[in-house]
Design a protein around this motif. Structure first.
Motif, mmCIF file in Angstrom:
data_model
loop_
_atom_site.group_PDB
_atom_site.id
_atom_site.type_symbol
_atom_site.label_atom_id
_atom_site.label_comp_id
_atom_site.label_asym_id
_atom_site.label_seq_id
_atom_site.Cartn_x
_atom_site.Cartn_y
_atom_site.Cartn_z
ATOM 1 N N PRO A 78 0.828 -1.216 0.000
ATOM 2 C CA PRO A 78 0.000 0.000 0.000
ATOM 3 C C PRO A 78 0.861 1.264 0.000
ATOM 4 C CG PRO A 78 -0.866 -1.611 1.539
ATOM 5 C CD PRO A 78 0.426 -2.161 1.047
ATOM 6 N N PHE A 80 0.703 4.007 1.469
ATOM 7 C CA PHE A 80 1.036 4.592 2.778
ATOM 8 C C PHE A 80 2.385 4.085 3.278
ATOM 9 C CE2 PHE A 80 -3.636 5.008 2.933
ATOM 10 C CZ PHE A 80 -3.728 6.357 3.202
ATOM 11 N N THR A 99 -3.427 -6.912 7.378
ATOM 12 C CA THR A 99 -2.873 -5.880 8.258
ATOM 13 C C THR A 99 -1.349 -5.889 8.181
ATOM 14 O OG1 THR A 99 -4.729 -6.111 9.787
ATOM 15 C CG2 THR A 99 -2.770 -5.008 10.615
ATOM 16 N N VAL A 118 -1.374 -0.453 8.867
ATOM 17 C CA VAL A 118 -2.200 -0.298 7.668
ATOM 18 C C VAL A 118 -3.113 -1.503 7.562
ATOM 19 C CG1 VAL A 118 -2.218 -0.228 5.157
ATOM 20 C CG2 VAL A 118 -0.545 1.122 6.409
ATOM 21 N N GLU A 119 -4.421 -1.238 7.547
ATOM 22 C CA GLU A 119 -5.404 -2.315 7.433
ATOM 23 C C GLU A 119 -6.148 -2.173 6.112
ATOM 24 O OE1 GLU A 119 -7.290 -3.325 11.569
ATOM 25 O OE2 GLU A 119 -6.952 -1.153 11.484
ATOM 26 N N GLN A 120 -6.234 -3.265 5.374
ATOM 27 C CA GLN A 120 -6.906 -3.245 4.083
ATOM 28 C C GLN A 120 -8.056 -4.230 4.102
ATOM 29 O OE1 GLN A 120 -4.380 -4.136 0.763
ATOM 30 N NE2 GLN A 120 -5.897 -3.502 -0.750
ATOM 31 N N ILE A 127 -8.508 1.089 2.516
ATOM 32 C CA ILE A 127 -7.323 1.061 3.366
ATOM 33 C C ILE A 127 -7.469 2.062 4.500
ATOM 34 C CG2 ILE A 127 -4.847 1.550 3.457
ATOM 35 C CD1 ILE A 127 -4.635 0.488 0.637
ATOM 36 N N ARG A 128 -7.096 1.621 5.683
ATOM 37 C CA ARG A 128 -7.114 2.487 6.869
ATOM 38 C C ARG A 128 -5.703 2.558 7.430
ATOM 39 N NH1 ARG A 128 -7.994 1.211 12.402
ATOM 40 N NH2 ARG A 128 -8.701 3.019 13.620
ATOM 41 N N PHE A 129 -5.196 3.772 7.597
ATOM 42 C CA PHE A 129 -3.840 4.009 8.083
ATOM 43 C C PHE A 129 -3.923 4.648 9.465
ATOM 44 C CE2 PHE A 129 -0.333 7.030 8.658
ATOM 45 C CZ PHE A 129 0.760 6.203 8.506
#
Length: 558
Positions: A78, A80, A99, A118-120, A127-129
């Motif tokens: 990702p 990020f 993750t 980082v969770e996808q 995606i959550r950073f």
């Protein structure tokens, strides 16, 4: 027929200083390594994921098939992660999300570093950073999370700069990540970095030992609880730096700046498991098949990997691979019979000292022991249809039971009519066992220096016998059974017990004569008749205490 051996076997790890069995370090050459710093990150689907880090802290992430390391493939992470120049990446994945945990240096402070997550979402790709909520103003790096994602291990100096960096642990709870604490027994006054947990729960990490980093291992005691760590031996550790351990299927991947690399840190591979020496010890008296006996070692696919004739050997040693399952069989070619079988799993041992030694006694050996209960009170012939009928006839014609010399014998009447079928079946089973051994003797399968020993011990119940009681049948003078009793001898519990052993043995011999020649029986059988006197069993049923014990064994000829 199933023959049983007493076998003691040990699994021994050979000493490290044997050149044949020392650790062999493999440099992963240019399929992996470069002139930049190369660090293993994790194993995924038999692929090593590793990081190449340039002098300006730019990173590239690659994968290589550990079973066929021909070329490396670029891994796209990702954005990020790429933007933050992440390092020391850990990854967990389930059906819902992927993750990544990674560390990134602070641009403001030279020696600061934080951990990020980082969770996808697998379905949406969203995606959550987020930063790890327990980052501090100090150093946090080298994150590692096992596959279940329940903990995060990382290195930090938040606990005091005088102790350097320590390995910390944070637990994932319903309310978030717990406040980090030092991992018990792992940390020292030196730096500890790059933690990793293998599939068996053992913890690996690197520690700075005065002048350089070395890799340590702490064995799992219980969930997230480890024993005191020990330093892995040379040539895994050297006078150079060894860091970033990753373990999969008994293989250790790590980075080292030792000489003969491509520059900086390179990745190396070593099989952590030393070869195993299987030592099989045979009890001397049990090794009866000599030249026809062989031990066979099969792998999990039942492929024969080694076979040896036992001959006169009492001990055999066989080299095996660690972390494998093997089936040990002992097979007699003469009788085409597998009479011993045992499955073992060889361990993975990574110590330089012989510490692993397992000795197993297989409890049953060649000896067969059978108890044959139920005799008529005061009588010595086994209760068969023939002997029961004869005994009834003696009472019917008043030939016994009238005076003190024979009235110790019980009149059977109809009390024992249901026993002959059971007794005859039991004796026929004994004869069959003996016959199986005799067949092997006649085929030449058993060492000719040995014989089949049949030991029969008779017993009586504890009731006293009149001192006027006599043995009323014909005199016994039997060399074969080494039994001699004169007609009219005083009867007591000892003589009664010996007569029970004698007449049982004679009955078995007569049945064997129907199948085997007298020459075979004389050549291969050895009889021992013993008067056991009063049975010392606690059973109060006198019927059961009136018995013979038959022990069948292979022994040396006299």
């Amino acid at each position: 027929m199933k023959l049983k051996f007493t076998i003691v076997y040990s699994l021994l790890v050979l000493l490290f200083y044997s050149s044949l069995f020392s650790f062999e370090i493999k440099h992963l050459q240019n399929q992996v390594n470069s002139s930049d710093d190369d660090f293993p990150a994790f194993i995924e689907n038999n692929h090593l994921i590793f990081i190449q880090k340039s002098q300006d802290d730019k990173i590239r992430v690659y994968s290589i098939d550990i079973n066929n390391p021909i070329s490396k493939n670029t891994i796209n992470l990702p954005k990020f992660i790429e933007k933050t120049n992440a390092s020391f990446i850990s990854k967990i994945e389930d059906s819902n999300s992927i993750t990544y945990f990674f560390a990134s240096k602070s641009k403001r402070k030279r020696y600061d570093s934080d951990i990020f997550i980082v969770e996808q979402d697998v379905k949406s790709g969203k995606i959550r950073f987020s930063p790890f909520p327990n980052n501090s103003s100090d150093f946090e790096s080298h994150p590692f999370s096992p596959k279940d994602g329940s903990i995060l291990l990382f290195s930090t100096d938040r606990f005091g700069t005088e102790n350097g960096t320590d390995i910390a642990i944070s637990f994932k709870t319903d309310s978030g990540w717990s406040f980090p604490k030092k991992v018990d027994k792992i940390n020292s006054n030196f730096n500890e970095i790059t933690p990793f947990i293998d599939s068996e729960g053992n913890l690996y990490f690197s520690r700075f030992d005065s002048t350089n980093y070395n890799i340590y291992k702490a064995n799992k005691i219980s969930q997230w609880n480890w024993d005191i760590p020990r330093k892995l031996p040379y040539p895994i550790n050297t006078e150079y730096n060894e860091i970033a351990p990753v373990v999969e299927d008994g293989k250790l991947y790590f980075s080292s700046d030792r000489q003969k690399g491509f520059g900086g840190f390179d990745i190396y591979e070593v099989n952590l498991c030393l070869p195993i020496l299987l030592e099989v010890n045979f009890n001397v008296s049990s090794n009866i098949f000599s030249s026809y006996n062989k031990i066979i070692i099969l792998d999990e696919l039942q492929k024969i990997i080694d076979e040896r004739y036992l001959g006169a050997n009492n001990t055999l040693t066989i080299n095996l691979s660690p972390k494998h399952r093997y089936n040990i069989q002992i097979f007699n070619e003469c009788s085409s019979q597998t009479f011993f079988q045992k499955t073992i799993e060889t361990p993975c041992i990574d110590t330089t000292i012989v510490k692993y030694k397992v000795t197993l006694n297989i409890s049953n050996n060649l000896t067969e022991e059978i108890n044959l209960p139920f005799f008529v009170g005061g009588y010595y012939r086994p209760v068969t249809n023939t002997t029961l009928k004869q005994l009834k006839t003696l009472f019917e014609y008043k030939l016994i039971g009238l005076d003190d010399s024979t009235n110790f014998i019980e009149n059977p009447l109809n009390k024992y009519d249901n026993l002959p079928q059971y007794i005859e079946e039991s004796i026929n089973n004994i004869v069959e066992k003996i016959s199986n051994y005799l067949d092997l003797f006649e085929k030449g399968c058993i060492d000719t220096r040995k014989a089949l020993k049949i030991q029969i011990t008779g017993f009586s119940d504890p009731r006293p016998i009149s001192p006027k009681a006599k043995y009323f049948e014909e005199t016994i003078a039997d060399d074969r059974f080494n039994t001699f009793v004169d007609r009219g001898s005083t009867m007591d519990n000892y003589l009664l017990s010996k007569l029970r052993a004698y007449f049982t043995g004679k009955f078995i011999f007569e049945l064997l004569m129907k199948k085997y020649s007298s020459q075979s029986l004389e050549r291969f059988l050895k009889w021992e008749i013993i008067g056991g006197g009063i049975a010392n069993d606690v059973d109060e049923d006198y019927l059961i205490l009136r018995k013979v014990s038959i022990k069948i064994d292979i022994s040396e000829k006299d």
